[in-house]
Design an enzyme around this catalytic site. Structure first.
Site, PDB file in Angstrom:
ATOM      1  N   SER A 269     -36.189  76.482  63.336  1.00  0.00           N
ATOM      2  CA  SER A 269     -34.754  76.688  63.128  1.00  0.00           C
ATOM      3  C   SER A 269     -33.974  76.112  64.297  1.00  0.00           C
ATOM      4  O   SER A 269     -34.488  76.035  65.422  1.00  0.00           O
ATOM      5  CB  SER A 269     -34.441  78.176  62.979  1.00  0.00           C
ATOM      6  OG  SER A 269     -34.913  78.904  64.093  1.00  0.00           O
ATOM      7  N   ASP A 270     -32.727  75.719  64.029  1.00  0.00           N
ATOM      8  CA  ASP A 270     -31.839  75.381  65.138  1.00  0.00           C
ATOM      9  C   ASP A 270     -31.500  76.687  65.864  1.00  0.00           C
ATOM     10  O   ASP A 270     -31.638  77.772  65.308  1.00  0.00           O
ATOM     11  CB  ASP A 270     -30.572  74.667  64.638  1.00  0.00           C
ATOM     12  CG  ASP A 270     -29.864  73.927  65.775  1.00  0.00           C
ATOM     13  OD1 ASP A 270     -30.223  74.145  66.959  1.00  0.00           O
ATOM     14  OD2 ASP A 270     -28.951  73.124  65.489  1.00  0.00           O
ATOM     15  N   TRP A 271     -31.053  76.566  67.081  1.00  0.00           N
ATOM     16  CA  TRP A 271     -30.840  77.727  67.960  1.00  0.00           C
ATOM     17  C   TRP A 271     -29.658  78.575  67.432  1.00  0.00           C
ATOM     18  O   TRP A 271     -28.504  78.220  67.637  1.00  0.00           O
ATOM     19  CB  TRP A 271     -30.576  77.238  69.369  1.00  0.00           C
ATOM     20  CG  TRP A 271     -31.800  76.951  70.196  1.00  0.00           C
ATOM     21  CD1 TRP A 271     -32.019  77.396  71.467  1.00  0.00           C
ATOM     22  CD2 TRP A 271     -32.972  76.179  69.849  1.00  0.00           C
ATOM     23  NE1 TRP A 271     -33.250  76.955  71.912  1.00  0.00           N
ATOM     24  CE2 TRP A 271     -33.851  76.217  70.963  1.00  0.00           C
ATOM     25  CE3 TRP A 271     -33.377  75.486  68.710  1.00  0.00           C
ATOM     26  CZ2 TRP A 271     -35.098  75.591  70.963  1.00  0.00           C
ATOM     27  CZ3 TRP A 271     -34.613  74.853  68.705  1.00  0.00           C
ATOM     28  CH2 TRP A 271     -35.461  74.922  69.818  1.00  0.00           C
TER      29      TRP A 271
END
Ligand code: BGC
Length: 723
Positions: A269-271
């Site tokens: 996932s992106d942050w």
């Protein structure tokens, strides 16, 4: 295909552990190695692999897990099984640093859009190999690079991180960069999957787009780059796509990426991009990143509970762990452990790689009466604006690299200490006089009393926000118009992350688009200005004449409160991104996709096209007919009037050729059958309509030189068929 694991059940626990420990030493596939290791892992050990931490302080919390300071993420290893930790660093321009007291200093490539503007896949590979080497020597084994979201919105603050508007150009260039990065025994992470085209509302917006249009545009760019570069990981985006978050989007992750394309790596996932435990796990997310960026540690205790209660089958957790391990085995993370050895980085050699990339990325947009290259006869040259006396601009956000020698911090971004003016001074006998251009009257007076003027104009762009306009900020349009009126021998050097408008274009003699040119940018600009090297960049994105020409003249979401949810309708243009939209609507841009002048001239001849293996083989000759050595970028477009294409023509291929004065070379281009096909979302297939296609050899999307017709048989093939 996931390999069968039934045979493992017959082994004792001791035998499994033995298998796991020796697996990577043996000559077995990464799939088999990963399966063996997963079989030896406890539930808690598997859970360790699927949960990542941010190594810095965020929201007042500091995670317990450790990790290299200044990096973006950390995933603990499992010592018992010899599984190393994953140390993740940003990003596509070089080894970035999180903000801190002492950021690590590393080499920055030019912006991603600049590398795309080289149209030179070898340079993309070399740049990737260089930043990957720095990442490894900085203690990282995962690099959060290959940004590839198509340029649908010129105001997008992250366009500089990506590779322009065309799926083939972007796919090839980013694929090569990834291949280069991973040649250093680390995992690259292509991002942001998908349709992450603007920063405004990036956490809230839903990108609306049909399956067929998506697969012929943004998804095609990812598909080509993944085939070419074989990244170990894909980062899902912040935004939603057709209502579901990209990081819990069954269509994107399970159906397109893992089923149709057969992707064997893992999705991180992106942050701050994960939103749930069970939906995310079941719809394809394999690793939650950057805790505590998300609202909750979804893939920690909550995932354990979900597995224990049977809401997420343990086989799915095994799949997550196996995908992560497979990439670690496949890309040499087990056999090439990292440690911080920054002193081993050959900074001088790396600076040269960055410089060559920058030189070939600079696009000569206009050159009236051969004003450039600088002739050497000018005695007094005015240098105006853009902090050209000290450095070159860089783009902001998580990809920010801190250069050797320190960055120069301004309210409008960080400058790298590579001064174009100093580099020019080394090469010129003229008297160079710098003023910052804030006082327009003073700039005008200086211009009028100079033999030649070079205005450096900047447009700072950054992650998290978009530009409201396509015009240059801070009164620079008025400055350039005034200076150009005072002295028509005015050259404008643009340092921008995106296309900009140029209301002053008629008043100046020459324009160079230098993008954000990286840590050796000043030298590169000077060498192109003086003609030590040819101007050989070509635009990887259309420069529109005004926002009125865009599919969405008003940027969606800017007037809404920060947390409002809204939709962006990408079905307006569908797959007709960039030049395809302009062609389809018969709009005349300021500068077309593919445009870029050279200091020499070329003659093209002997264009031939034959149908071959479902695609088309194109051949032609190019001769350098001018007075200097130079580089040609012949582009092959395809048109077909029978098929229901999104637009009249598509880029089918190109070559970048170095030609000495008087030299002629034969060149060929192979056109991938997908460049002829339409994706049929109902039949779930690519379909090529049989019949006559026109092959157009061009110098830009709006500059055709010659064409031939070729008959291609009709054909259908699976969505993930490798070409
Ligand atoms: C960005 C990613 C980046 C991550 C880690 C996010 O804000 O969107 O591109 O890799 O942060 O720094």
């Amino acid at each position: 295909m996931t390999p069968s694991t039934t045979w493992l059940k017959t082994l004792s626990a001791g035998a499994l552990l033995q298998l796991a420990c020796t697996a990577y030493a043996a000559d077995v596939s990464p799939d088999t190695q990963a399966v063996g290791t997963v079989a030896a892992m406890t539930l808690d050990e598997k859970l360790r692999l699927v949960f990542g931490y941010f190594p810095g302080e965020i929201k007042g919390q500091r995670p317990e897990a450790g990790g290299v300071p200044m990096s973006a993420g950390f995933v603990p290893g499992v010592e018992r099984l010899g599984i190393p930790y994953q140390q993740q660093t940003d990003a596509g321009i070089g080894v970035a640093s999180q903000i801190g007291a002492r950021p690590r200093e590393r080499t920055a490539l030019p912006a991603g859009i600049a590398t795309a503007a080289t149209w030179n896949p070898e340079l993309a590979y070399a740049g990737g190999a260089m930043i990957g080497r720095e990442a490894h020597l900085s203690g990282n084994n995962v690099m959060l690079a290959g940004g590839i979201n198509l340029l649908r919105e010129p105001r997008n603050g992250r366009n500089f991180e990506y590779a322009g508007e065309d799926p083939l150009l972007a796919g090839v260039m980013v694929g090569e960069q990834i291949r280069g990065i991973q040649s250093n025994h680390l995992i690259a992470t292509i991002k942001h999957f998908a349709i992450n085209s603007q920063e405004t509302g990036r956490m809230q917006l839903s990108a609306k787009i049909g399956d067929s249009a998506a697969r012929m545009s943004d998804l095609l760019a990812f598909q080509i780059a993944i085939e070419r570069g074989d990244p170990g990981s894909v980062m899902c985006a912040y935004n939603r796509v057709n209502a579901d978050y990209a990081c819990e989007n069954d269509y994107l992750l399970n159906q397109v990426l893992k089923r149709d394309w057969g992707f064997k790596g893992y999705v991180m996932s992106d942050w701050g991009g994960a939103h749930s435990t069970i939906p995310a796990a079941m719809r394809g997310l394999d690793q939650q990143s950057g805790w505590p960026f998300d609202q909750s540690p979804y893939f920690k205790d909550a995932l354990k509970e979900a597995v224990q209660n049977g809401h997420v089958p343990e086989t799915r957790l095994n799949d997550m762990a196996q995908r992560i391990l497979r990439s670690m085995y496949a890309h040499g993370l087990m056999t090439h452990p990292v440690k911080i050895e920054g002193e081993k980085i050959d900074l001088a050699a790396h600076a040269r790689i960055s410089q060559e990339d920058a030189e070939q990325s600079i696009v000569l947009l206009k050159n009236k009466d051969g004003l450039l290259p600088l002739a050497g006869a000018d005695k007094r040259i005015a240098i105006i604006g853009g902090l050209a006396d000290v450095g070159v601009l860089s783009g902001g956000g998580s990809s920010q690299v801190y250069p050797v020698g320190g960055a120069i911090k301004t309210d409008e971004g960080y400058y790298f200490p590579s001064s174009p003016m100093a580099a020019l001074a080394k090469r010129s006998n003229a008297r160079l006089v710098y003023i910052d251009g804030k006082d327009v009257a003073a700039a005008k007076a200086l211009a009028a009393s100079s033999d030649l003027v070079i205005v450096f104009a900047t447009q700072y762009t950054s992650e998290t926000w978009d530009r409201r306009e396509m015009s240059l900020p801070n009164g620079q349009d008025a400055l350039i118009a005034a200076v150009g009126a005072a002295n028509p021998r005015t050259v404008v050097v643009l340092e921008t992350g995106s296309p900009v408008t140029m209301p002053w274009l008629d008043q100046v003699g020459a324009v160079l688009e230098a993008w954000y040119p990286g840590t050796s940018g000043g030298e590169a600009i000077a060498r192109v200005l003086t003609g030590e090297v040819d101007a050989s960049g070509r635009l990887p994105a259309t420069f529109p004449a005004s926002v009125a020409q865009l599919p969405r003249p008003a940027l969606d979401g800017v007037t809404l409160p920060y947390d409002a949810r809204f939709e962006v309708d990408y079905d307006i243009e569908g797959a007709a991104v960039g030049y395809k939209w302009f062609d389809k609507n018969q709009l005349k841009p300021l500068f077309a996709f593919g445009h870029g002048l050279s200091y020499t001239s070329f003659r093209y001849s002997a264009l031939k096209a034959t149908s071959s293996n479902g695609g088309i083989e194109v051949s032609f000759k190019v001769a350098n007919t001018g007075q200097r050595d130079g580089k040609a970028v012949p582009q092959v477009y395809i048109a077909h009037h029978g098929a229901k294409w999104e637009a009249p023509k598509r880029l089918g291929g190109w070559r970048k050729l170095s030609l000495k004065r008087g030299e002629e070379q034969a060149a060929s281009v192979s056109i991938d059958p997908r460049m002829l096909a339409v994706y049929d979302a109902v039949a779930h297939k690519w379909k090529v309509t049989g019949g006559e296609y026109t092959i157009i050899l061009s110098e830009a999307a709006d500059a055709p030189l010659a064409s031939v017709k070729v008959n291609v048989p009709g054909r259908e093939f699976a969505p993930g068929a490798r070409q």
